[in-house]
Design a protein around this motif. Structure first.
Motif, mmCIF file in Angstrom:
data_model
loop_
_atom_site.group_PDB
_atom_site.id
_atom_site.type_symbol
_atom_site.label_atom_id
_atom_site.label_comp_id
_atom_site.label_asym_id
_atom_site.label_seq_id
_atom_site.Cartn_x
_atom_site.Cartn_y
_atom_site.Cartn_z
ATOM 1 N N LEU A 1 44.104 -4.033 -32.718
ATOM 2 C CA LEU A 1 44.344 -5.234 -31.919
ATOM 3 C C LEU A 1 43.337 -6.325 -32.277
ATOM 4 O O LEU A 1 43.675 -7.514 -32.282
ATOM 5 N N ASN A 2 42.110 -5.920 -32.578
ATOM 6 C CA ASN A 2 41.092 -6.900 -32.946
ATOM 7 C C ASN A 2 41.426 -7.563 -34.285
ATOM 8 O O ASN A 2 41.164 -8.762 -34.485
ATOM 9 N N GLN A 3 42.013 -6.805 -35.195
ATOM 10 C CA GLN A 3 42.389 -7.371 -36.492
ATOM 11 C C GLN A 3 43.581 -8.308 -36.391
ATOM 12 O O GLN A 3 43.697 -9.254 -37.180
ATOM 13 N N GLN A 4 44.459 -8.053 -35.434
ATOM 14 C CA GLN A 4 45.639 -8.891 -35.264
ATOM 15 C C GLN A 4 45.367 -10.147 -34.443
ATOM 16 O O GLN A 4 46.175 -11.058 -34.429
ATOM 17 N N GLN A 5 44.235 -10.168 -33.763
ATOM 18 C CA GLN A 5 43.911 -11.311 -32.923
ATOM 19 C C GLN A 5 43.543 -12.507 -33.796
ATOM 20 O O GLN A 5 42.735 -12.395 -34.719
ATOM 21 N N GLY A 6 44.137 -13.641 -33.474
ATOM 22 C CA GLY A 6 43.845 -14.854 -34.224
ATOM 23 C C GLY A 6 42.481 -15.410 -33.871
ATOM 24 O O GLY A 6 41.879 -15.073 -32.857
ATOM 25 N N SER A 7 41.974 -16.234 -34.729
ATOM 26 C CA SER A 7 40.672 -16.861 -34.478
ATOM 27 C C SER A 7 40.831 -17.932 -33.414
ATOM 28 O O SER A 7 41.426 -18.975 -33.638
ATOM 29 N N GLY B 1 33.163 -7.761 -33.988
ATOM 30 C CA GLY B 1 33.510 -7.058 -35.206
ATOM 31 C C GLY B 1 34.283 -5.791 -34.923
ATOM 32 O O GLY B 1 34.279 -5.262 -33.801
ATOM 33 N N ASP B 2 34.948 -5.273 -35.936
ATOM 34 C CA ASP B 2 35.758 -4.070 -35.761
ATOM 35 C C ASP B 2 34.909 -2.873 -35.361
ATOM 36 O O ASP B 2 35.326 -2.049 -34.530
ATOM 37 N N LEU B 3 33.719 -2.750 -35.947
ATOM 38 C CA LEU B 3 32.862 -1.615 -35.619
ATOM 39 C C LEU B 3 32.424 -1.658 -34.157
ATOM 40 O O LEU B 3 32.461 -0.638 -33.462
ATOM 41 N N THR B 4 32.045 -2.831 -33.694
ATOM 42 C CA THR B 4 31.619 -2.964 -32.295
ATOM 43 C C THR B 4 32.773 -2.672 -31.347
ATOM 44 O O THR B 4 32.614 -1.978 -30.336
#
Length: 202
Positions: A100-106, A113-116
């Motif tokens: 979901l974090n990767q698909q979220q727009g800026s 970050g993805d790790l967090t």
């Protein structure tokens, strides 16, 4: 003297632990339900998928405490189930949050970050297991503390006092006589004592 822990353990303590466990379960449930949809589980069954995984976590803690003195093979089996369910829940929650974090727009909001995001998402299943463990320990401690002066072990289980065996006067009853029917040495029969004194035996 009454144990001070008995005063501090109240219904509010149990309510707090149950509330924490329910909140952790709800957070993990939401992520696992969406993951069930992503792996093409259909309809109402998507709502059952989280119960299978988090249910093993919740009851696995209880099973580990109950089986703490069981044989190694049984404890290994319980640890395998509990570890597998915990790992699956942590992995599914982390993957759900990262995707979901990767698909979220800026946007203008906070961007992590993805790790967090993945690490923070694992707190829900870990909190679920921890809350169940805390509730069991508090319940055991409250049960033991209800008896003033009752000792307990590290897990809060009562330690039963050791009752000394009664000691009888003279020869212990468990010692058998010899083959001739004589009692042990130092305890002659009445006939032998009479013959020694020159009295007729009866």
């Amino acid at each position: 003297m009454t144990d001070r822990a008995a005063v501090r353990i109240t219904g509010w303590d149990r309510a707090a632990i149950v509330t924490l466990g329910a909140a952790a379960c709800a957070l993990s449930y939401d992520a696992l339900q969406q993951m069930a949809t992503a792996i093409h589980v259909r309809g109402f069954l998507t709502y059952l998928f989280p119960f299978v995984i988090d249910g093993f976590i919740a009851y696995g803690v209880r099973a580990l405490l109950v089986m703490s003195t069981a044989p190694l093979t049984a404890r290994t089996y319980v640890w395998t189930l509990f570890g597998s369910a915990t790992a699956a829940s942590i992995w599914a929650n982390a993957l759900h949050a990262i995707r979901l974090n990767q698909q979220q727009g800026s946007g203008d909001g906070l961007r992590l970050g993805d790790l967090t995001v993945g690490i923070l998402s694992t707190l829900a299943p870990l909190a679920l297991a921890g809350s169940v463990h805390l509730y069991i320990l508090i319940a055991r401690r409250a049960e033991v503390s209800g008896v003033p002066g009752q000792p307990a072990d590290r897990d809060g289980r009562p330690v039963l006092p050791t009752v000394p065996r009664p000691v009888t006067a003279g020869r212990p009853s468990g010692l058998p006589a010899d083959r001739t029917g004589q009692p042990p040495s130092g305890h002659p029969r009445a006939e032998d004592r009479a013959a020694h004194r020159g009295e007729p035996s009866r």
